[in-house]
Design an enzyme around this catalytic site. Structure first.
Site, PDB file in Angstrom:
ATOM      1  N   GLY A 133       6.773   0.589  -5.883  1.00 17.06           N
ATOM      2  CA  GLY A 133       5.649   0.398  -4.959  1.00 17.06           C
ATOM      3  C   GLY A 133       4.939  -0.914  -5.182  1.00 17.06           C
ATOM      4  O   GLY A 133       3.707  -0.971  -5.280  1.00 17.06           O
ATOM      5  N   SER A 181       5.055  -3.597  -3.124  1.00 17.26           N
ATOM      6  CA  SER A 181       4.909  -4.407  -1.913  1.00 17.26           C
ATOM      7  C   SER A 181       3.445  -4.708  -1.608  1.00 17.26           C
ATOM      8  O   SER A 181       3.139  -5.614  -0.848  1.00 17.26           O
ATOM      9  CB  SER A 181       5.565  -3.702  -0.720  1.00 17.26           C
ATOM     10  OG  SER A 181       5.088  -2.375  -0.609  1.00 17.26           O
ATOM     11  N   ARG A 182       2.542  -3.906  -2.156  1.00 20.43           N
ATOM     12  CA  ARG A 182       1.104  -4.167  -1.911  1.00 20.43           C
ATOM     13  C   ARG A 182       0.252  -3.530  -2.999  1.00 20.43           C
ATOM     14  O   ARG A 182       0.773  -2.856  -3.886  1.00 20.43           O
ATOM     15  CB  ARG A 182       0.692  -3.655  -0.526  1.00 20.43           C
ATOM     16  CG  ARG A 182       1.001  -2.194  -0.292  1.00 20.43           C
ATOM     17  CD  ARG A 182       0.871  -1.883   1.213  1.00 20.43           C
ATOM     18  NE  ARG A 182       1.550  -0.650   1.557  1.00 20.43           N
ATOM     19  CZ  ARG A 182       0.958   0.534   1.581  1.00 20.43           C
ATOM     20  NH1 ARG A 182      -0.319   0.645   1.277  1.00 20.43           N
ATOM     21  NH2 ARG A 182       1.632   1.609   1.909  1.00 20.43           N
ATOM     22  N   VAL A 237      11.658   6.091  -4.077  1.00 19.56           N
ATOM     23  CA  VAL A 237      11.816   6.461  -5.485  1.00 19.56           C
ATOM     24  C   VAL A 237      11.720   7.968  -5.740  1.00 19.56           C
ATOM     25  O   VAL A 237      11.868   8.406  -6.878  1.00 19.56           O
ATOM     26  CB  VAL A 237      10.835   5.688  -6.410  1.00 19.56           C
ATOM     27  CG1 VAL A 237      11.264   4.252  -6.575  1.00 19.56           C
ATOM     28  CG2 VAL A 237       9.400   5.803  -5.932  1.00 19.56           C
ATOM     29  N   ASN A 261       4.543   3.095 -10.359  1.00 15.10           N
ATOM     30  CA  ASN A 261       3.286   2.866  -9.636  1.00 15.10           C
ATOM     31  C   ASN A 261       3.273   3.475  -8.234  1.00 15.10           C
ATOM     32  O   ASN A 261       2.201   3.769  -7.711  1.00 15.10           O
ATOM     33  CB  ASN A 261       3.040   1.350  -9.555  1.00 15.10           C
ATOM     34  CG  ASN A 261       1.965   1.008  -8.558  1.00 15.10           C
ATOM     35  OD1 ASN A 261       0.772   1.138  -8.857  1.00 15.10           O
ATOM     36  ND2 ASN A 261       2.350   0.621  -7.349  1.00 15.10           N
ATOM     37  N   SER A 288      -4.431   8.574 -12.603  1.00 14.13           N
ATOM     38  CA  SER A 288      -5.677   8.323 -11.879  1.00 14.13           C
ATOM     39  C   SER A 288      -6.795   9.076 -12.568  1.00 14.13           C
ATOM     40  O   SER A 288      -6.554  10.093 -13.231  1.00 14.13           O
ATOM     41  CB  SER A 288      -5.552   8.826 -10.437  1.00 14.13           C
ATOM     42  OG  SER A 288      -6.824   8.936  -9.852  1.00 14.13           O
ATOM     43  N   TYR A 313      -2.534  15.608  -5.068  1.00 14.62           N
ATOM     44  CA  TYR A 313      -2.625  14.291  -5.714  1.00 14.62           C
ATOM     45  C   TYR A 313      -3.077  14.440  -7.173  1.00 14.62           C
ATOM     46  O   TYR A 313      -2.483  13.850  -8.087  1.00 14.62           O
ATOM     47  CB  TYR A 313      -3.618  13.439  -4.914  1.00 14.62           C
ATOM     48  CG  TYR A 313      -3.744  12.009  -5.372  1.00 14.62           C
ATOM     49  CD1 TYR A 313      -2.821  11.045  -4.971  1.00 14.62           C
ATOM     50  CD2 TYR A 313      -4.803  11.598  -6.179  1.00 14.62           C
ATOM     51  CE1 TYR A 313      -2.957   9.715  -5.381  1.00 14.62           C
ATOM     52  CE2 TYR A 313      -4.946  10.288  -6.585  1.00 14.62           C
ATOM     53  CZ  TYR A 313      -4.023   9.346  -6.183  1.00 14.62           C
ATOM     54  OH  TYR A 313      -4.157   8.040  -6.594  1.00 14.62           O
ATOM     55  N   ALA A 318      -2.861  17.056  -9.090  1.00 15.53           N
ATOM     56  CA  ALA A 318      -1.815  17.721  -9.882  1.00 15.53           C
ATOM     57  C   ALA A 318      -0.713  16.729 -10.232  1.00 15.53           C
ATOM     58  O   ALA A 318      -0.204  16.711 -11.366  1.00 15.53           O
ATOM     59  CB  ALA A 318      -1.239  18.906  -9.104  1.00 15.53           C
ATOM     60  N   LYS A 357      -1.035  13.516 -10.598  1.00 18.12           N
ATOM     61  CA  LYS A 357      -1.541  12.535 -11.565  1.00 18.12           C
ATOM     62  C   LYS A 357      -1.748  13.171 -12.939  1.00 18.12           C
ATOM     63  O   LYS A 357      -1.577  12.507 -13.967  1.00 18.12           O
ATOM     64  CB  LYS A 357      -2.847  11.911 -11.045  1.00 18.12           C
ATOM     65  CG  LYS A 357      -2.665  11.110  -9.755  1.00 18.12           C
ATOM     66  CD  LYS A 357      -1.658   9.984  -9.934  1.00 18.12           C
ATOM     67  CE  LYS A 357      -1.497   9.109  -8.720  1.00 18.12           C
ATOM     68  NZ  LYS A 357      -0.461   8.063  -8.899  1.00 18.12           N
TER      69      LYS A 357
HETATM   70  P1  NAP Z   1      -1.099   1.469  -1.763  1.00 15.53           P
HETATM   71  O1  NAP Z   1      -1.812   0.210  -1.478  1.00 15.53           O
HETATM   72  O2  NAP Z   1      -1.131   2.573  -0.765  1.00 15.53           O
HETATM   73  O3  NAP Z   1       0.435   1.102  -2.107  1.00 15.53           O
HETATM   74  C1  NAP Z   1       1.331   2.117  -2.385  1.00 15.53           C
HETATM   75  C2  NAP Z   1       2.662   1.507  -2.754  1.00 15.53           C
HETATM   76  O4  NAP Z   1       3.569   2.593  -3.035  1.00 15.53           O
HETATM   77  C3  NAP Z   1       3.264   0.694  -1.627  1.00 15.53           C
HETATM   78  O5  NAP Z   1       3.882  -0.451  -2.170  1.00 15.53           O
HETATM   79  C4  NAP Z   1       4.307   1.638  -1.048  1.00 15.53           C
HETATM   80  O6  NAP Z   1       5.440   0.964  -0.522  1.00 15.53           O
HETATM   81  C5  NAP Z   1       4.748   2.384  -2.282  1.00 15.53           C
HETATM   82  N1  NAP Z   1       5.416   3.637  -1.972  1.00 15.53           N
HETATM   83  C6  NAP Z   1       4.910   4.725  -1.335  1.00 15.53           C
HETATM   84  N2  NAP Z   1       5.857   5.675  -1.233  1.00 15.53           N
HETATM   85  C7  NAP Z   1       6.982   5.189  -1.828  1.00 15.53           C
HETATM   86  C8  NAP Z   1       8.280   5.689  -2.050  1.00 15.53           C
HETATM   87  N3  NAP Z   1       8.622   6.912  -1.624  1.00 15.53           N
HETATM   88  N4  NAP Z   1       9.185   4.896  -2.683  1.00 15.53           N
HETATM   89  C9  NAP Z   1       8.848   3.652  -3.104  1.00 15.53           C
HETATM   90  N5  NAP Z   1       7.617   3.121  -2.926  1.00 15.53           N
HETATM   91  C10 NAP Z   1       6.704   3.892  -2.291  1.00 15.53           C
HETATM   92  O7  NAP Z   1      -1.586   2.139  -3.131  1.00 15.53           O
HETATM   93  P2  NAP Z   1      -2.423   1.556  -4.361  1.00 15.53           P
HETATM   94  O8  NAP Z   1      -3.850   1.844  -4.118  1.00 15.53           O
HETATM   95  O9  NAP Z   1      -1.970   0.196  -4.693  1.00 15.53           O
HETATM   96  O10 NAP Z   1      -1.955   2.590  -5.500  1.00 15.53           O
HETATM   97  C11 NAP Z   1      -0.890   2.326  -6.379  1.00 15.53           C
HETATM   98  C12 NAP Z   1      -0.840   3.456  -7.392  1.00 15.53           C
HETATM   99  O11 NAP Z   1      -2.098   3.545  -8.066  1.00 15.53           O
HETATM  100  C13 NAP Z   1      -0.611   4.825  -6.762  1.00 15.53           C
HETATM  101  O12 NAP Z   1       0.180   5.610  -7.614  1.00 15.53           O
HETATM  102  C14 NAP Z   1      -2.012   5.412  -6.694  1.00 15.53           C
HETATM  103  O13 NAP Z   1      -1.993   6.813  -6.692  1.00 15.53           O
HETATM  104  C15 NAP Z   1      -2.612   4.851  -7.960  1.00 15.53           C
HETATM  105  N6  NAP Z   1      -4.053   4.813  -7.955  1.00 15.53           N
HETATM  106  C16 NAP Z   1      -4.736   4.091  -7.021  1.00 15.53           C
HETATM  107  C17 NAP Z   1      -6.119   4.077  -7.047  1.00 15.53           C
HETATM  108  C18 NAP Z   1      -6.920   3.291  -6.062  1.00 15.53           C
HETATM  109  O14 NAP Z   1      -8.147   3.411  -6.085  1.00 15.53           O
HETATM  110  N7  NAP Z   1      -6.320   2.481  -5.196  1.00 15.53           N
HETATM  111  C19 NAP Z   1      -6.793   4.799  -8.016  1.00 15.53           C
HETATM  112  C20 NAP Z   1      -6.079   5.516  -8.960  1.00 15.53           C
HETATM  113  C21 NAP Z   1      -4.698   5.512  -8.921  1.00 15.53           C
HETATM  114  P3  NAP Z   1       5.691   0.732   1.056  1.00 15.53           P
HETATM  115  O15 NAP Z   1       4.412   0.255   1.636  1.00 15.53           O
HETATM  116  O16 NAP Z   1       6.776  -0.278   1.041  1.00 15.53           O
HETATM  117  O17 NAP Z   1       6.128   2.019   1.642  1.00 15.53           O
END
Ligand code: NAP
Length: 249
Positions: free
Chosen positions: A14, A16-17, A66, A92, A144, A157, A159, A161
Protein backbone atom coordinates in the site's frame (compact mmCIF):
# COMPACT_ATOMS: atom_id res chain seq x y z
CA UNK A 1 18.35 12.10 11.43
CA UNK A 2 19.71 9.71 8.85
CA UNK A 3 20.04 5.92 9.04
CA UNK A 4 22.47 3.92 7.00
CA UNK A 5 20.31 1.46 5.05
CA UNK A 6 22.34 1.48 1.83
CA UNK A 7 21.83 -1.66 -0.26
CA UNK A 8 18.84 -3.00 1.62
CA UNK A 9 15.67 -4.08 -0.16
CA UNK A 10 12.15 -3.38 1.10
CA UNK A 11 8.61 -4.32 0.24
CA UNK A 12 6.11 -1.68 1.36
CA UNK A 13 2.50 -2.72 0.87
CA UNK A 14 0.00 0.00 0.00
CA UNK A 15 2.74 2.45 -0.92
CA UNK A 16 0.87 4.33 -3.67
CA UNK A 17 -0.30 7.01 -1.23
CA UNK A 18 -0.56 8.14 2.36
CA UNK A 19 1.62 6.58 5.04
CA UNK A 20 2.97 3.79 2.79
CA UNK A 21 4.08 6.34 0.22
CA UNK A 22 5.91 8.38 2.87
CA UNK A 23 7.63 5.24 4.18
CA UNK A 24 8.70 4.20 0.65
CA UNK A 25 10.14 7.68 -0.02
CA UNK A 26 11.91 7.83 3.34
CA UNK A 27 13.44 4.35 3.00
CA UNK A 28 14.59 5.19 -0.53
CA UNK A 29 16.22 8.37 0.78
CA UNK A 30 18.19 6.11 3.15
CA UNK A 31 19.50 4.05 0.22
CA UNK A 32 16.90 1.27 0.30
CA UNK A 33 15.67 -0.24 -2.97
CA UNK A 34 11.89 -0.29 -2.65
CA UNK A 35 9.09 -2.48 -4.01
CA UNK A 36 6.19 -0.02 -4.13
CA UNK A 37 3.12 -2.20 -3.87
CA UNK A 38 -0.33 -0.89 -4.80
CA UNK A 39 -3.69 -2.41 -5.60
CA UNK A 40 -5.62 0.07 -7.78
CA UNK A 41 -3.51 3.25 -7.84
CA UNK A 42 -1.16 2.43 -10.73
CA UNK A 43 -0.46 6.04 -11.71
CA UNK A 44 0.12 7.10 -8.08
CA UNK A 45 2.54 4.19 -7.57
CA UNK A 46 4.36 5.17 -10.77
CA UNK A 47 4.72 8.71 -9.42
CA UNK A 48 6.28 7.36 -6.21
CA UNK A 49 8.75 5.31 -8.26
CA UNK A 50 9.57 8.33 -10.45
CA UNK A 51 10.12 10.51 -7.39
CA UNK A 52 12.50 7.91 -5.96
CA UNK A 53 14.35 7.61 -9.27
CA UNK A 54 14.66 11.39 -9.59
CA UNK A 55 16.39 11.40 -6.20
CA UNK A 56 18.89 8.80 -7.46
CA UNK A 57 17.15 5.82 -5.82
CA UNK A 58 15.78 2.57 -7.15
CA UNK A 59 12.17 1.37 -6.94
CA UNK A 60 9.65 -0.85 -8.66
CA UNK A 61 5.87 -0.37 -8.82
CA UNK A 62 4.24 -3.71 -8.16
CA UNK A 63 0.52 -4.35 -8.46
CA UNK A 64 -0.91 -6.98 -6.11
CA UNK A 65 -3.91 -7.41 -3.89
CA UNK A 66 -2.03 -8.39 -0.75
CA UNK A 67 -5.01 -10.26 0.68
CA UNK A 68 -4.55 -12.86 -2.09
CA UNK A 69 -2.05 -15.67 -1.49
CA UNK A 70 -1.03 -16.21 -5.12
CA UNK A 71 -0.65 -12.48 -5.79
CA UNK A 72 1.55 -12.11 -2.69
CA UNK A 73 3.78 -14.99 -3.75
CA UNK A 74 4.17 -13.44 -7.21
CA UNK A 75 4.86 -10.03 -5.65
CA UNK A 76 7.68 -11.34 -3.48
CA UNK A 77 9.10 -13.35 -6.38
CA UNK A 78 9.26 -10.18 -8.52
CA UNK A 79 11.30 -8.43 -5.81
CA UNK A 80 13.67 -11.37 -5.48
CA UNK A 81 14.04 -11.67 -9.27
CA UNK A 82 15.00 -8.01 -9.43
CA UNK A 83 17.20 -7.61 -6.35
CA UNK A 84 17.93 -11.18 -5.09
CA UNK A 85 17.19 -10.26 -1.47
CA UNK A 86 14.60 -8.81 0.85
CA UNK A 87 15.52 -7.11 4.12
CA UNK A 88 12.47 -5.11 5.11
CA UNK A 89 8.74 -5.80 4.99
CA UNK A 90 6.31 -3.04 5.87
CA UNK A 91 2.77 -4.39 6.12
CA UNK A 92 1.00 -1.08 5.60
CA UNK A 93 -1.91 -1.75 3.20
CA UNK A 94 -5.20 -1.14 4.92
CA UNK A 95 -8.86 -0.25 4.41
CA UNK A 96 -11.79 0.88 6.53
CA UNK A 97 -15.42 -0.26 6.19
CA UNK A 98 -16.98 1.42 9.21
CA UNK A 99 -20.42 0.55 10.60
CA UNK A 100 -21.85 -0.19 14.03
CA UNK A 101 -21.39 -3.87 14.78
CA UNK A 102 -25.12 -4.58 14.95
CA UNK A 103 -25.42 -3.60 11.28
CA UNK A 104 -22.00 -4.69 10.02
CA UNK A 105 -22.28 -7.08 7.07
CA UNK A 106 -20.21 -10.23 6.77
CA UNK A 107 -18.57 -8.76 3.70
CA UNK A 108 -17.55 -5.60 5.60
CA UNK A 109 -16.05 -7.81 8.31
CA UNK A 110 -14.27 -10.23 5.96
CA UNK A 111 -12.83 -7.64 3.57
CA UNK A 112 -11.24 -5.58 6.36
CA UNK A 113 -9.81 -8.62 8.13
CA UNK A 114 -8.43 -9.93 4.82
CA UNK A 115 -6.81 -6.71 3.60
CA UNK A 116 -5.54 -5.52 7.00
CA UNK A 117 -4.62 -8.74 8.80
CA UNK A 118 -4.48 -11.77 6.51
CA UNK A 119 -2.25 -9.79 4.13
CA UNK A 120 0.35 -9.36 6.88
CA UNK A 121 0.39 -13.10 7.53
CA UNK A 122 0.71 -13.82 3.80
CA UNK A 123 3.50 -11.29 3.22
CA UNK A 124 5.44 -12.28 6.35
CA UNK A 125 5.18 -15.96 5.44
CA UNK A 126 6.47 -15.23 1.94
CA UNK A 127 9.48 -13.15 3.01
CA UNK A 128 10.59 -14.87 6.22
CA UNK A 129 12.43 -17.83 4.66
CA UNK A 130 14.62 -15.32 2.79
CA UNK A 131 15.24 -13.18 5.88
CA UNK A 132 16.12 -16.30 7.88
CA UNK A 133 18.66 -17.29 5.20
CA UNK A 134 20.11 -13.76 5.23
CA UNK A 135 20.25 -13.77 9.06
CA UNK A 136 18.74 -10.28 9.07
CA UNK A 137 15.30 -8.85 8.66
CA UNK A 138 12.90 -6.16 9.74
CA UNK A 139 9.11 -6.52 9.77
CA UNK A 140 6.90 -3.55 10.56
CA UNK A 141 3.16 -3.99 10.88
CA UNK A 142 0.88 -0.96 10.67
CA UNK A 143 -1.50 -1.29 13.56
CA UNK A 144 -3.43 1.65 14.98
CA UNK A 145 -4.31 3.35 18.22
CA UNK A 146 -7.78 1.81 17.82
CA UNK A 147 -6.22 -1.67 17.87
CA UNK A 148 -5.42 -0.89 21.52
CA UNK A 149 -8.53 1.04 22.50
CA UNK A 150 -11.35 -0.13 20.21
CA UNK A 151 -13.59 2.41 18.50
CA UNK A 152 -17.35 2.55 17.97
CA UNK A 153 -18.17 1.74 14.34
CA UNK A 154 -14.83 0.04 13.76
CA UNK A 155 -15.23 -3.50 15.13
CA UNK A 156 -13.71 -4.99 11.98
CA UNK A 157 -10.89 -2.42 11.73
CA UNK A 158 -10.05 -2.49 15.45
CA UNK A 159 -10.05 -6.30 15.47
CA UNK A 160 -7.71 -6.37 12.47
CA UNK A 161 -5.35 -3.87 14.11
CA UNK A 162 -5.41 -5.73 17.45
CA UNK A 163 -4.76 -8.94 15.50
CA UNK A 164 -1.69 -7.35 13.95
CA UNK A 165 -0.30 -6.78 17.45
CA UNK A 166 -0.63 -10.48 18.31
CA UNK A 167 0.90 -11.40 14.96
CA UNK A 168 3.79 -8.99 15.52
CA UNK A 169 4.61 -10.36 18.97
CA UNK A 170 4.45 -13.95 17.72
CA UNK A 171 6.71 -13.28 14.73
CA UNK A 172 9.11 -11.47 17.08
CA UNK A 173 9.32 -14.51 19.34
CA UNK A 174 9.61 -17.01 16.47
CA UNK A 175 12.53 -15.39 14.66
CA UNK A 176 14.36 -13.36 17.30
CA UNK A 177 17.35 -15.69 17.22
CA UNK A 178 17.71 -15.12 13.46
CA UNK A 179 18.39 -11.41 13.90
CA UNK A 180 14.94 -10.54 12.59
CA UNK A 181 12.82 -8.00 14.45
CA UNK A 182 9.07 -7.48 14.20
CA UNK A 183 7.40 -4.38 15.57
CA UNK A 184 4.03 -2.70 15.22
CA UNK A 185 3.34 0.98 14.81
CA UNK A 186 0.17 2.39 16.30
CA UNK A 187 -0.51 5.73 14.64
CA UNK A 188 -3.20 8.02 15.95
CA UNK A 189 -4.91 10.24 13.39
CA UNK A 190 -2.65 10.92 10.42
CA UNK A 191 -3.52 13.30 7.57
CA UNK A 192 -4.20 10.93 4.64
CA UNK A 193 -7.18 10.06 2.45
CA UNK A 194 -8.35 7.67 5.18
CA UNK A 195 -8.74 10.54 7.67
CA UNK A 196 -9.78 13.20 5.12
CA UNK A 197 -12.94 11.13 4.59
CA UNK A 198 -14.07 11.77 8.20
CA UNK A 199 -16.68 14.49 8.76
CA UNK A 200 -15.49 17.91 9.93
CA UNK A 201 -17.43 17.34 13.14
CA UNK A 202 -15.59 14.07 13.86
CA UNK A 203 -12.22 15.62 12.97
CA UNK A 204 -12.93 18.40 15.46
CA UNK A 205 -13.78 15.87 18.17
CA UNK A 206 -10.59 13.93 17.45
CA UNK A 207 -8.42 17.07 17.56
CA UNK A 208 -9.83 17.99 20.94
CA UNK A 209 -8.61 14.64 22.32
CA UNK A 210 -5.01 14.94 21.03
CA UNK A 211 -2.76 16.51 23.70
CA UNK A 212 -0.43 17.91 21.01
CA UNK A 213 -3.39 19.61 19.34
CA UNK A 214 -2.58 18.52 15.80
CA UNK A 215 -3.10 15.58 13.51
CA UNK A 216 -0.02 13.58 12.55
CA UNK A 217 1.68 13.57 9.16
CA UNK A 218 2.75 10.53 7.12
CA UNK A 219 6.33 11.73 7.67
CA UNK A 220 5.85 11.42 11.45
CA UNK A 221 5.33 7.69 10.84
CA UNK A 222 7.98 7.25 8.14
CA UNK A 223 10.84 8.45 10.35
CA UNK A 224 10.05 5.89 13.04
CA UNK A 225 9.74 3.15 10.41
CA UNK A 226 13.20 4.03 9.05
CA UNK A 227 14.63 3.99 12.57
CA UNK A 228 13.16 0.51 13.21
CA UNK A 229 14.85 -0.72 10.04
CA UNK A 230 18.25 0.54 11.17
CA UNK A 231 21.01 -1.12 13.18
CA UNK A 232 20.29 1.34 16.01
CA UNK A 233 16.99 -0.52 16.54
CA UNK A 234 18.43 -4.04 16.42
CA UNK A 235 17.48 -4.76 20.05
CA UNK A 236 13.86 -3.61 19.72
CA UNK A 237 11.40 -6.36 18.89
CA UNK A 238 7.79 -7.28 19.64
CA UNK A 239 6.93 -3.69 20.52
CA UNK A 240 3.93 -1.55 19.73
CA UNK A 241 5.06 2.01 19.21
CA UNK A 242 2.40 4.68 19.53
CA UNK A 243 2.79 7.69 17.23
CA UNK A 244 -0.24 9.71 18.14
CA UNK A 245 0.60 13.10 19.65
CA UNK A 246 -0.35 11.71 23.05
CA UNK A 247 -3.86 10.52 22.07
CA UNK A 248 -3.50 7.17 23.84
CA UNK A 249 -2.04 8.52 27.10
P1 NAP B 1 -4.73 5.30 2.52
O1 NAP B 1 -4.28 6.67 2.22
O2 NAP B 1 -6.17 4.95 2.38
O3 NAP B 1 -3.84 4.28 1.64
C1 NAP B 1 -4.08 2.93 1.73
C2 NAP B 1 -3.07 2.20 0.88
O4 NAP B 1 -3.35 0.78 0.99
C3 NAP B 1 -3.16 2.56 -0.58
O5 NAP B 1 -1.85 2.63 -1.12
C4 NAP B 1 -3.91 1.39 -1.18
O6 NAP B 1 -3.53 1.10 -2.52
C5 NAP B 1 -3.43 0.25 -0.32
N1 NAP B 1 -4.30 -0.91 -0.37
C6 NAP B 1 -5.60 -1.00 0.00
N2 NAP B 1 -6.06 -2.25 -0.22
C7 NAP B 1 -5.02 -2.97 -0.74
C8 NAP B 1 -4.85 -4.30 -1.17
N3 NAP B 1 -5.87 -5.17 -1.12
N4 NAP B 1 -3.64 -4.68 -1.66
C9 NAP B 1 -2.61 -3.80 -1.73
N5 NAP B 1 -2.71 -2.51 -1.33
C10 NAP B 1 -3.91 -2.11 -0.84
O7 NAP B 1 -4.35 4.87 4.01
P2 NAP B 1 -3.33 5.48 5.07
O8 NAP B 1 -4.06 6.44 5.92
O9 NAP B 1 -2.07 5.87 4.41
O10 NAP B 1 -3.09 4.18 5.99
C11 NAP B 1 -2.02 3.29 5.79
C12 NAP B 1 -2.05 2.28 6.93
O11 NAP B 1 -1.97 2.97 8.18
C13 NAP B 1 -3.34 1.47 6.98
O12 NAP B 1 -3.06 0.16 7.40
C14 NAP B 1 -4.15 2.18 8.06
O13 NAP B 1 -5.08 1.32 8.66
C15 NAP B 1 -3.05 2.60 9.00
N6 NAP B 1 -3.41 3.70 9.87
C16 NAP B 1 -3.76 4.91 9.35
C17 NAP B 1 -4.10 5.94 10.21
C18 NAP B 1 -4.48 7.29 9.71
O14 NAP B 1 -4.87 8.13 10.53
N7 NAP B 1 -4.39 7.59 8.42
C19 NAP B 1 -4.08 5.72 11.58
C20 NAP B 1 -3.71 4.49 12.08
C21 NAP B 1 -3.37 3.47 11.20
P3 NAP B 1 -4.42 1.51 -3.81
O15 NAP B 1 -4.84 2.92 -3.62
O16 NAP B 1 -3.45 1.31 -4.91
O17 NAP B 1 -5.56 0.58 -3.89
Amino acid sequence: MSFNLEGHVALVSGASRGIGRAIALRLASEGVRVGVNYNTGASQAREVVEQIASGGGEALALQADVSDKVQVETLVKKILDRWQRIDILVNNAGIRRDRLLMRMTEDEWDSVISVNLKSAYLCARAVLPHMVRQRRGRIINMSSVVGLSGNPGQANYSASKAGLIGLTKTIAREVATRNITANALAPGYIITAMVEELSEELKGQVLARIPMGRLGTPEDIAGIAAFLCSDEASYITGQVIGIDGGLAI
